[in-house]
Design a protein around this motif. Structure first.
Motif, short mmCIF file in Angstrom:
data_model
loop_
_atom_site.label_atom_id
_atom_site.label_comp_id
_atom_site.label_asym_id
_atom_site.label_seq_id
_atom_site.Cartn_x
_atom_site.Cartn_y
_atom_site.Cartn_z
N VAL A 25 0.85 -1.19 0.00
CA VAL A 25 0.00 0.00 0.00
C VAL A 25 0.88 1.24 0.00
CG1 VAL A 25 -1.73 1.31 1.29
CG2 VAL A 25 -1.89 -1.19 1.17
N VAL A 184 -7.36 -3.11 3.58
CA VAL A 184 -7.03 -1.76 3.14
C VAL A 184 -7.96 -0.74 3.81
CG1 VAL A 184 -6.80 -0.21 1.16
CG2 VAL A 184 -6.09 -2.59 0.97
N ARG A 188 -6.52 2.15 6.05
CA ARG A 188 -6.89 3.53 5.73
C ARG A 188 -7.45 4.24 6.95
NH1 ARG A 188 -11.65 6.07 4.06
NH2 ARG A 188 -11.32 7.89 2.69
N ALA A 208 -2.86 0.77 -3.98
CA ALA A 208 -2.25 -0.51 -3.60
C ALA A 208 -1.77 -1.28 -4.81
CB ALA A 208 -3.25 -1.35 -2.81
#
Length: 499
Positions: A25, A184, A188, A208
Protein backbone atom coordinates in the motif's frame (compact mmCIF):
# COMPACT_ATOMS: atom_id res chain seq x y z
CA UNK A 1 -8.62 -22.74 13.65
CA UNK A 2 -6.23 -23.23 10.73
CA UNK A 3 -5.61 -20.49 8.18
CA UNK A 4 -7.02 -22.72 5.46
CA UNK A 5 -10.34 -22.89 7.29
CA UNK A 6 -10.93 -19.23 6.41
CA UNK A 7 -9.75 -19.50 2.80
CA UNK A 8 -12.22 -18.90 0.00
CA UNK A 9 -12.07 -21.93 -2.29
CA UNK A 10 -12.37 -21.33 -6.02
CA UNK A 11 -13.64 -24.34 -7.92
CA UNK A 12 -11.71 -25.10 -11.09
CA UNK A 13 -12.17 -27.87 -13.66
CA UNK A 14 -9.62 -30.07 -11.90
CA UNK A 15 -10.55 -29.31 -8.31
CA UNK A 16 -10.50 -26.50 -5.75
CA UNK A 17 -7.91 -23.72 -5.54
CA UNK A 18 -7.03 -21.12 -2.95
CA UNK A 19 -6.04 -17.53 -3.60
CA UNK A 20 -3.19 -15.95 -1.63
CA UNK A 21 -2.79 -12.18 -1.47
CA UNK A 22 -0.15 -9.77 -0.25
CA UNK A 23 -0.42 -6.00 -0.61
CA UNK A 24 1.97 -3.09 -0.98
CA UNK A 25 0.00 0.00 0.00
CA UNK A 26 1.37 3.38 -1.06
CA UNK A 27 0.15 6.11 1.30
CA UNK A 28 0.97 9.73 0.55
CA UNK A 29 2.39 11.35 3.67
CA UNK A 30 0.26 14.20 5.04
CA UNK A 31 2.77 17.02 4.61
CA UNK A 32 2.83 20.50 3.10
CA UNK A 33 6.19 19.89 1.44
CA UNK A 34 7.89 17.08 -0.45
CA UNK A 35 10.24 14.49 1.01
CA UNK A 36 13.53 16.08 -0.07
CA UNK A 37 12.56 19.60 -1.16
CA UNK A 38 10.47 22.54 -0.01
CA UNK A 39 8.13 22.38 -3.01
CA UNK A 40 4.45 22.48 -2.16
CA UNK A 41 2.26 19.40 -2.17
CA UNK A 42 -1.34 19.82 -3.22
CA UNK A 43 -4.01 18.45 -5.54
CA UNK A 44 -5.31 20.39 -8.50
CA UNK A 45 -2.33 22.61 -9.36
CA UNK A 46 -1.54 23.28 -13.00
CA UNK A 47 1.04 21.07 -14.75
CA UNK A 48 4.56 21.51 -13.37
CA UNK A 49 3.58 24.34 -11.00
CA UNK A 50 4.86 22.53 -7.88
CA UNK A 51 8.35 21.53 -8.97
CA UNK A 52 11.59 22.62 -7.32
CA UNK A 53 15.05 22.37 -8.84
CA UNK A 54 15.61 19.29 -6.65
CA UNK A 55 12.45 17.62 -7.98
CA UNK A 56 13.48 18.37 -11.56
CA UNK A 57 16.96 16.87 -10.89
CA UNK A 58 18.84 19.97 -11.94
CA UNK A 59 22.64 19.47 -11.73
CA UNK A 60 24.15 20.17 -8.32
CA UNK A 61 20.82 20.11 -6.45
CA UNK A 62 21.03 18.05 -3.24
CA UNK A 63 18.12 16.46 -1.33
CA UNK A 64 17.38 17.53 2.25
CA UNK A 65 15.21 15.24 4.37
CA UNK A 66 11.84 16.58 5.54
CA UNK A 67 11.74 15.97 9.33
CA UNK A 68 7.93 16.05 9.41
CA UNK A 69 7.70 13.21 6.87
CA UNK A 70 10.04 11.13 9.03
CA UNK A 71 7.84 11.84 12.06
CA UNK A 72 4.74 10.76 10.14
CA UNK A 73 6.40 7.49 9.17
CA UNK A 74 7.36 6.82 12.81
CA UNK A 75 3.84 7.72 13.94
CA UNK A 76 2.40 5.27 11.41
CA UNK A 77 4.78 2.51 12.47
CA UNK A 78 3.77 2.96 16.09
CA UNK A 79 0.10 2.89 15.08
CA UNK A 80 0.74 -0.45 13.34
CA UNK A 81 2.37 -1.86 16.50
CA UNK A 82 5.55 -2.16 14.47
CA UNK A 83 9.25 -2.07 15.27
CA UNK A 84 10.75 1.40 14.81
CA UNK A 85 14.27 1.13 13.46
CA UNK A 86 16.39 3.82 15.07
CA UNK A 87 18.87 3.50 12.19
CA UNK A 88 17.69 3.39 8.57
CA UNK A 89 19.12 4.30 5.18
CA UNK A 90 18.01 5.74 1.87
CA UNK A 91 18.94 3.96 -1.34
CA UNK A 92 18.74 4.72 -5.01
CA UNK A 93 16.38 2.49 -6.96
CA UNK A 94 17.48 2.81 -10.56
CA UNK A 95 15.10 2.70 -13.50
CA UNK A 96 14.42 4.92 -16.47
CA UNK A 97 11.00 6.46 -17.09
CA UNK A 98 10.25 9.85 -18.66
CA UNK A 99 8.49 10.96 -15.45
CA UNK A 100 11.52 10.09 -13.27
CA UNK A 101 13.91 12.98 -13.98
CA UNK A 102 16.75 11.70 -11.76
CA UNK A 103 16.84 8.31 -13.43
CA UNK A 104 16.41 6.78 -9.99
CA UNK A 105 13.93 6.86 -7.11
CA UNK A 106 15.15 7.61 -3.60
CA UNK A 107 13.66 4.83 -1.49
CA UNK A 108 14.63 2.46 1.31
CA UNK A 109 15.57 -1.14 0.63
CA UNK A 110 17.52 -3.21 3.13
CA UNK A 111 17.22 -0.79 6.04
CA UNK A 112 13.65 0.62 6.26
CA UNK A 113 12.54 3.06 8.94
CA UNK A 114 9.81 0.66 10.22
CA UNK A 115 10.03 -3.10 10.61
CA UNK A 116 7.50 -5.81 11.43
CA UNK A 117 4.02 -5.02 12.77
CA UNK A 118 0.45 -6.21 12.43
CA UNK A 119 -3.11 -5.13 11.69
CA UNK A 120 -6.13 -6.95 13.13
CA UNK A 121 -8.96 -6.90 10.60
CA UNK A 122 -12.64 -7.76 11.04
CA UNK A 123 -14.57 -9.75 8.45
CA UNK A 124 -18.22 -9.11 7.60
CA UNK A 125 -19.29 -11.98 9.88
CA UNK A 126 -17.56 -10.40 12.89
CA UNK A 127 -14.59 -12.80 12.98
CA UNK A 128 -11.09 -11.36 12.78
CA UNK A 129 -7.82 -12.16 11.07
CA UNK A 130 -4.33 -10.74 11.42
CA UNK A 131 -2.29 -9.29 8.59
CA UNK A 132 1.42 -9.20 9.35
CA UNK A 133 3.25 -6.07 8.25
CA UNK A 134 6.68 -6.86 6.84
CA UNK A 135 7.96 -3.28 6.65
CA UNK A 136 7.15 0.36 6.07
CA UNK A 137 9.62 2.49 4.18
CA UNK A 138 9.74 6.08 2.97
CA UNK A 139 10.24 6.90 -0.68
CA UNK A 140 9.66 9.70 -3.15
CA UNK A 141 6.92 9.49 -5.76
CA UNK A 142 7.57 9.81 -9.47
CA UNK A 143 5.91 12.31 -11.79
CA UNK A 144 3.04 11.51 -14.10
CA UNK A 145 3.04 10.72 -17.80
CA UNK A 146 -0.01 11.91 -19.72
CA UNK A 147 -0.92 10.16 -22.96
CA UNK A 148 -4.46 11.34 -23.70
CA UNK A 149 -3.93 14.97 -24.78
CA UNK A 150 -2.29 14.21 -28.11
CA UNK A 151 -1.84 10.70 -29.57
CA UNK A 152 1.53 11.72 -31.02
CA UNK A 153 3.08 12.94 -27.78
CA UNK A 154 3.54 12.00 -24.14
CA UNK A 155 3.41 14.90 -21.70
CA UNK A 156 5.17 14.83 -18.33
CA UNK A 157 3.84 16.54 -15.19
CA UNK A 158 6.36 16.59 -12.34
CA UNK A 159 4.03 17.99 -9.67
CA UNK A 160 4.03 14.63 -7.86
CA UNK A 161 7.76 14.06 -8.32
CA UNK A 162 9.38 13.99 -4.90
CA UNK A 163 6.11 13.70 -2.96
CA UNK A 164 6.63 11.64 0.19
CA UNK A 165 5.13 8.15 0.21
CA UNK A 166 4.98 5.46 2.83
CA UNK A 167 5.04 2.00 1.27
CA UNK A 168 3.43 -0.45 3.69
CA UNK A 169 4.25 -4.02 2.70
CA UNK A 170 2.18 -6.90 4.07
CA UNK A 171 2.86 -10.61 4.27
CA UNK A 172 0.66 -12.80 2.00
CA UNK A 173 -1.94 -13.21 4.76
CA UNK A 174 -5.17 -12.45 2.88
CA UNK A 175 -7.18 -15.28 1.39
CA UNK A 176 -9.97 -13.57 -0.56
CA UNK A 177 -10.82 -10.32 -2.33
CA UNK A 178 -13.11 -9.46 0.60
CA UNK A 179 -10.23 -9.84 3.06
CA UNK A 180 -7.95 -7.69 0.92
CA UNK A 181 -10.53 -4.89 0.75
CA UNK A 182 -11.23 -5.18 4.50
CA UNK A 183 -7.50 -4.91 5.24
CA UNK A 184 -7.03 -1.76 3.14
CA UNK A 185 -10.15 -0.20 4.69
CA UNK A 186 -8.79 -0.88 8.18
CA UNK A 187 -5.34 0.40 7.24
CA UNK A 188 -6.89 3.53 5.73
CA UNK A 189 -8.88 4.15 8.91
CA UNK A 190 -5.74 3.84 11.06
CA UNK A 191 -3.82 6.26 8.83
CA UNK A 192 -6.62 8.83 8.99
CA UNK A 193 -6.84 8.55 12.78
CA UNK A 194 -3.08 9.04 12.99
CA UNK A 195 -3.22 12.02 10.64
CA UNK A 196 -0.33 10.62 8.62
CA UNK A 197 -2.32 10.22 5.36
CA UNK A 198 -5.72 11.58 4.33
CA UNK A 199 -6.63 8.28 2.63
CA UNK A 200 -8.16 9.99 -0.41
CA UNK A 201 -8.11 7.21 -2.98
CA UNK A 202 -9.76 9.28 -5.72
CA UNK A 203 -6.78 11.65 -5.69
CA UNK A 204 -4.32 8.77 -5.64
CA UNK A 205 -3.19 9.52 -2.08
CA UNK A 206 -3.77 5.89 -1.15
CA UNK A 207 -3.31 3.11 -3.68
CA UNK A 208 -2.25 -0.51 -3.60
CA UNK A 209 -0.18 -2.98 -5.58
CA UNK A 210 -1.87 -6.36 -5.15
CA UNK A 211 0.19 -9.56 -5.37
CA UNK A 212 -1.99 -12.51 -6.42
CA UNK A 213 -1.12 -16.20 -6.57
CA UNK A 214 -3.15 -19.40 -6.47
CA UNK A 215 -2.36 -22.77 -4.94
CA UNK A 216 -4.04 -26.03 -4.01
CA UNK A 217 -5.67 -26.39 -0.58
CA UNK A 218 -3.07 -27.08 2.10
CA UNK A 219 -0.21 -25.30 0.35
CA UNK A 220 -0.72 -22.12 2.33
CA UNK A 221 -0.52 -24.07 5.58
CA UNK A 222 2.86 -25.44 4.44
CA UNK A 223 4.05 -21.91 3.75
CA UNK A 224 2.99 -20.76 7.22
CA UNK A 225 4.79 -23.70 8.80
CA UNK A 226 8.01 -23.42 6.79
CA UNK A 227 8.14 -19.83 5.54
CA UNK A 228 8.86 -21.23 2.07
CA UNK A 229 7.13 -19.01 -0.51
CA UNK A 230 7.48 -21.66 -3.23
CA UNK A 231 4.40 -23.41 -1.80
CA UNK A 232 2.28 -20.44 -2.84
CA UNK A 233 2.90 -20.53 -6.56
CA UNK A 234 4.12 -17.75 -8.84
CA UNK A 235 2.59 -14.37 -8.08
CA UNK A 236 1.56 -11.54 -10.35
CA UNK A 237 1.43 -7.94 -9.17
CA UNK A 238 -1.54 -5.75 -10.10
CA UNK A 239 -0.25 -2.19 -10.05
CA UNK A 240 -1.81 1.02 -8.68
CA UNK A 241 -5.32 -0.02 -7.69
CA UNK A 242 -7.11 2.94 -6.06
CA UNK A 243 -10.62 1.65 -5.42
CA UNK A 244 -11.95 -1.08 -3.12
CA UNK A 245 -14.37 -2.24 -5.81
CA UNK A 246 -11.71 -2.36 -8.52
CA UNK A 247 -9.37 -4.19 -6.13
CA UNK A 248 -11.91 -6.94 -5.57
CA UNK A 249 -12.74 -7.19 -9.27
CA UNK A 250 -9.05 -7.33 -10.21
CA UNK A 251 -8.33 -10.09 -7.68
CA UNK A 252 -11.29 -12.19 -8.77
CA UNK A 253 -10.34 -11.89 -12.44
CA UNK A 254 -6.63 -12.51 -11.90
CA UNK A 255 -7.21 -15.58 -9.72
CA UNK A 256 -9.48 -17.11 -12.37
CA UNK A 257 -6.98 -16.26 -15.12
CA UNK A 258 -4.15 -18.02 -13.30
CA UNK A 259 -6.28 -21.06 -12.49
CA UNK A 260 -7.27 -21.47 -16.16
CA UNK A 261 -3.62 -21.29 -17.28
CA UNK A 262 -2.48 -23.85 -14.71
CA UNK A 263 -5.34 -26.22 -15.46
CA UNK A 264 -4.48 -26.05 -19.15
CA UNK A 265 -0.96 -27.22 -18.32
CA UNK A 266 0.69 -23.81 -18.58
CA UNK A 267 2.78 -21.86 -16.08
CA UNK A 268 2.40 -18.41 -14.57
CA UNK A 269 4.87 -15.73 -15.61
CA UNK A 270 5.90 -13.48 -12.75
CA UNK A 271 4.91 -10.09 -14.07
CA UNK A 272 3.38 -6.72 -13.31
CA UNK A 273 -0.15 -6.25 -14.61
CA UNK A 274 -2.67 -3.42 -14.80
CA UNK A 275 -6.42 -3.64 -14.16
CA UNK A 276 -8.72 -2.26 -16.84
CA UNK A 277 -11.98 -1.33 -15.04
CA UNK A 278 -13.83 -0.84 -18.32
CA UNK A 279 -13.16 -4.42 -19.42
CA UNK A 280 -13.00 -5.86 -15.91
CA UNK A 281 -9.73 -7.63 -16.63
CA UNK A 282 -6.01 -7.42 -15.97
CA UNK A 283 -3.44 -7.06 -18.73
CA UNK A 284 0.31 -7.50 -18.83
CA UNK A 285 2.41 -4.40 -18.24
CA UNK A 286 5.97 -5.74 -17.91
CA UNK A 287 7.89 -8.68 -16.53
CA UNK A 288 8.27 -8.49 -12.76
CA UNK A 289 11.61 -7.01 -11.78
CA UNK A 290 13.72 -8.45 -9.00
CA UNK A 291 15.72 -6.29 -6.61
CA UNK A 292 18.93 -6.79 -8.57
CA UNK A 293 17.28 -5.34 -11.66
CA UNK A 294 17.03 -1.98 -9.90
CA UNK A 295 20.73 -1.96 -8.88
CA UNK A 296 20.01 -0.58 -5.42
CA UNK A 297 22.87 1.21 -3.68
CA UNK A 298 23.06 3.68 -0.75
CA UNK A 299 22.27 7.24 -1.78
CA UNK A 300 25.58 9.11 -1.47
CA UNK A 301 23.81 12.46 -1.00
CA UNK A 302 21.96 11.39 2.16
CA UNK A 303 23.45 10.35 5.48
CA UNK A 304 22.00 7.32 7.26
CA UNK A 305 18.94 8.33 9.27
CA UNK A 306 19.42 8.01 13.04
CA UNK A 307 16.48 8.61 15.38
CA UNK A 308 16.68 9.78 18.98
CA UNK A 309 14.85 7.19 21.18
CA UNK A 310 13.45 10.02 23.32
CA UNK A 311 11.96 11.63 20.19
CA UNK A 312 10.29 8.34 19.23
CA UNK A 313 8.92 8.01 22.78
CA UNK A 314 7.45 11.51 22.56
CA UNK A 315 5.72 10.66 19.28
CA UNK A 316 4.32 7.50 20.89
CA UNK A 317 3.04 9.45 23.89
CA UNK A 318 1.21 11.86 21.57
CA UNK A 319 -0.58 9.16 19.54
CA UNK A 320 -4.36 9.62 19.37
CA UNK A 321 -6.86 6.96 20.40
CA UNK A 322 -6.80 4.46 17.54
CA UNK A 323 -9.77 2.59 16.02
CA UNK A 324 -9.49 -0.67 18.00
CA UNK A 325 -9.17 1.17 21.32
CA UNK A 326 -12.04 3.50 20.45
CA UNK A 327 -14.26 0.57 19.49
CA UNK A 328 -13.57 -1.17 22.81
CA UNK A 329 -14.32 2.05 24.69
CA UNK A 330 -17.57 2.66 22.81
CA UNK A 331 -18.71 -0.82 23.78
CA UNK A 332 -17.78 -0.44 27.46
CA UNK A 333 -18.63 3.24 27.98
CA UNK A 334 -21.79 3.49 25.88
CA UNK A 335 -22.96 -0.12 25.95
CA UNK A 336 -22.95 -0.41 22.17
CA UNK A 337 -22.81 -3.69 20.31
CA UNK A 338 -19.60 -4.62 18.49
CA UNK A 339 -21.40 -3.98 15.20
CA UNK A 340 -22.65 -0.48 16.10
CA UNK A 341 -19.29 0.49 17.58
CA UNK A 342 -17.54 -0.81 14.46
CA UNK A 343 -19.76 1.21 12.12
CA UNK A 344 -19.13 4.39 14.11
CA UNK A 345 -15.37 4.12 14.50
CA UNK A 346 -14.82 3.22 10.83
CA UNK A 347 -15.10 6.96 10.11
CA UNK A 348 -13.25 9.20 12.56
CA UNK A 349 -15.52 12.17 11.84
CA UNK A 350 -18.59 10.01 12.44
CA UNK A 351 -17.14 8.72 15.73
CA UNK A 352 -16.45 12.28 16.90
CA UNK A 353 -19.94 13.37 15.84
CA UNK A 354 -21.46 10.49 17.77
CA UNK A 355 -19.56 11.23 20.97
CA UNK A 356 -20.58 14.88 20.87
CA UNK A 357 -24.25 13.90 20.41
CA UNK A 358 -24.26 11.03 22.95
CA UNK A 359 -23.08 13.17 25.84
CA UNK A 360 -25.71 12.58 28.54
CA UNK A 361 -28.24 11.06 26.15
CA UNK A 362 -29.44 7.50 25.44
CA UNK A 363 -26.26 6.24 23.75
CA UNK A 364 -27.94 3.44 21.80
CA UNK A 365 -30.69 5.73 20.54
CA UNK A 366 -28.15 8.31 19.43
CA UNK A 367 -26.18 5.56 17.63
CA UNK A 368 -29.33 4.52 15.78
CA UNK A 369 -29.99 8.05 14.58
CA UNK A 370 -26.39 8.66 13.51
CA UNK A 371 -25.87 5.33 11.70
CA UNK A 372 -29.33 5.04 10.17
CA UNK A 373 -31.40 8.19 9.59
CA UNK A 374 -28.56 10.70 9.43
CA UNK A 375 -26.29 8.39 7.41
CA UNK A 376 -29.09 7.76 4.89
CA UNK A 377 -29.72 11.47 4.42
CA UNK A 378 -26.03 12.25 4.01
CA UNK A 379 -25.64 9.47 1.45
CA UNK A 380 -28.70 10.58 -0.52
CA UNK A 381 -27.42 14.15 -0.71
CA UNK A 382 -23.78 13.17 -1.32
CA UNK A 383 -22.55 14.85 1.87
CA UNK A 384 -19.86 13.99 4.38
CA UNK A 385 -20.83 14.05 8.04
CA UNK A 386 -18.74 17.18 8.55
CA UNK A 387 -21.09 18.97 6.10
CA UNK A 388 -24.29 17.79 7.79
CA UNK A 389 -26.92 20.54 8.19
CA UNK A 390 -27.90 18.80 11.44
CA UNK A 391 -25.12 18.92 14.02
CA UNK A 392 -24.45 16.74 17.08
CA UNK A 393 -26.25 19.13 19.45
CA UNK A 394 -29.36 19.02 17.24
CA UNK A 395 -29.38 15.20 17.27
CA UNK A 396 -28.94 15.25 21.05
CA UNK A 397 -31.92 17.60 21.41
CA UNK A 398 -34.08 15.38 19.20
CA UNK A 399 -33.17 12.29 21.21
CA UNK A 400 -33.92 14.16 24.47
CA UNK A 401 -37.44 14.91 23.24
CA UNK A 402 -37.94 11.19 22.58
CA UNK A 403 -36.44 10.24 25.95
CA UNK A 404 -38.63 12.58 27.99
CA UNK A 405 -41.78 11.54 26.14
CA UNK A 406 -42.38 14.88 24.41
CA UNK A 407 -42.55 13.13 21.02
CA UNK A 408 -42.75 9.54 19.88
CA UNK A 409 -40.11 7.84 17.74
CA UNK A 410 -42.53 7.99 14.82
CA UNK A 411 -43.11 11.73 15.19
CA UNK A 412 -39.36 12.19 15.57
CA UNK A 413 -38.94 10.96 11.97
CA UNK A 414 -41.12 13.85 10.74
CA UNK A 415 -39.30 16.31 12.99
CA UNK A 416 -35.96 15.10 11.63
CA UNK A 417 -37.09 15.65 8.03
CA UNK A 418 -38.14 19.20 8.92
CA UNK A 419 -34.83 19.81 10.68
CA UNK A 420 -32.99 18.67 7.56
CA UNK A 421 -35.08 21.08 5.49
CA UNK A 422 -33.95 23.93 7.73
CA UNK A 423 -37.24 24.61 9.50
CA UNK A 424 -35.55 25.08 12.87
CA UNK A 425 -34.49 23.09 15.93
CA UNK A 426 -36.37 20.02 17.10
CA UNK A 427 -38.06 21.92 19.96
CA UNK A 428 -39.08 24.78 17.66
CA UNK A 429 -40.59 22.42 15.10
CA UNK A 430 -42.48 20.40 17.73
CA UNK A 431 -43.93 23.58 19.21
CA UNK A 432 -44.75 25.21 15.88
CA UNK A 433 -46.35 22.11 14.37
CA UNK A 434 -48.14 20.98 17.55
CA UNK A 435 -46.42 17.60 17.54
CA UNK A 436 -46.20 16.96 21.27
CA UNK A 437 -47.32 13.52 22.36
CA UNK A 438 -50.68 13.18 24.07
CA UNK A 439 -49.75 11.76 27.47
CA UNK A 440 -52.78 13.08 29.35
CA UNK A 441 -54.26 9.83 30.72
CA UNK A 442 -57.67 11.45 31.14
CA UNK A 443 -57.92 12.34 27.47
CA UNK A 444 -56.57 8.96 26.41
CA UNK A 445 -58.93 7.08 28.73
CA UNK A 446 -61.96 8.75 27.14
CA UNK A 447 -60.83 7.76 23.65
CA UNK A 448 -60.14 4.18 24.78
CA UNK A 449 -63.47 3.87 26.65
CA UNK A 450 -65.37 5.06 23.58
CA UNK A 451 -63.50 2.58 21.36
CA UNK A 452 -64.18 -0.38 23.67
CA UNK A 453 -67.85 0.53 23.96
CA UNK A 454 -68.17 0.82 20.18
CA UNK A 455 -66.31 -2.44 19.50
CA UNK A 456 -67.32 -5.07 22.09
CA UNK A 457 -66.47 -7.92 19.71
CA UNK A 458 -62.89 -6.68 19.27
CA UNK A 459 -62.58 -6.23 23.04
CA UNK A 460 -63.68 -9.83 23.64
CA UNK A 461 -61.22 -11.06 20.99
CA UNK A 462 -58.33 -9.43 22.82
CA UNK A 463 -59.07 -11.54 25.91
CA UNK A 464 -58.76 -14.67 23.77
CA UNK A 465 -55.85 -13.40 21.67
CA UNK A 466 -53.84 -10.69 23.50
CA UNK A 467 -51.84 -9.68 20.39
CA UNK A 468 -55.12 -8.39 18.94
CA UNK A 469 -54.66 -5.38 21.21
CA UNK A 470 -52.67 -3.88 18.36
CA UNK A 471 -55.92 -3.02 16.61
CA UNK A 472 -56.97 -0.79 19.51
CA UNK A 473 -53.51 0.83 19.63
CA UNK A 474 -53.82 1.69 15.96
CA UNK A 475 -57.27 3.18 16.46
CA UNK A 476 -56.10 5.36 19.36
CA UNK A 477 -53.15 6.59 17.32
CA UNK A 478 -55.50 7.35 14.45
CA UNK A 479 -57.86 9.27 16.72
CA UNK A 480 -55.00 11.39 18.08
CA UNK A 481 -53.32 12.02 14.76
CA UNK A 482 -50.41 9.79 15.77
CA UNK A 483 -49.64 11.94 18.82
CA UNK A 484 -50.68 9.54 21.57
CA UNK A 485 -47.91 8.29 23.81
CA UNK A 486 -47.59 4.61 22.77
CA UNK A 487 -46.43 3.51 26.22
CA UNK A 488 -49.35 5.17 27.96
CA UNK A 489 -51.82 3.80 25.39
CA UNK A 490 -50.60 0.22 25.83
CA UNK A 491 -50.69 0.48 29.60
CA UNK A 492 -54.24 1.84 29.67
CA UNK A 493 -55.54 -0.67 27.11
CA UNK A 494 -54.10 -3.64 29.03
CA UNK A 495 -55.70 -2.45 32.23
CA UNK A 496 -59.10 -1.84 30.68
CA UNK A 497 -59.15 -5.01 28.57
CA UNK A 498 -57.78 -7.22 31.32
CA UNK A 499 -54.76 -8.61 29.45
Amino acid sequence: MSETANAKLIQGRTGPWEVVLGLEVHAQVASNAKLFSGAAVGFGAGPNEQVSLVDAAMPGMLPVINRHCVEQAVRTGLGLKAQINLKSRFDRKNYFYPDLPQGYQISQYQHPIVGEGEVIVERDDGSTFTVRIERLHLEQDAGKSLHDQDPNFTYVDLNRAGTALMEIVSRPDMRSSDEAAAYVKKLRTILIYLGSCDGDMEKGNLRADVNVSVCRPGAYEKYRQTGDFSHLGTRCEIKNVNSFRFMQQAIEYEARRQIEILEDGGSIDQETRLFDPNKGETRSMRSKEEAHDYRYFPDPDLLPLELDPAWVKKIEADLPELPDAKKARFQSQYGLSAYDAGVLIADQAKADFYEAAANGRDAKLVANWVTNDLAAKLSADGLEIGDSPIGPAAIAELVQLIEDGTISSKIAKDVFERMWAGEGSASEIVEKQGLKQVSDTGALEKIIDDLIAANPGQAAAVKEKPQAIGWFVGQVMKATGGKANPGAVNQLLKAKLGV
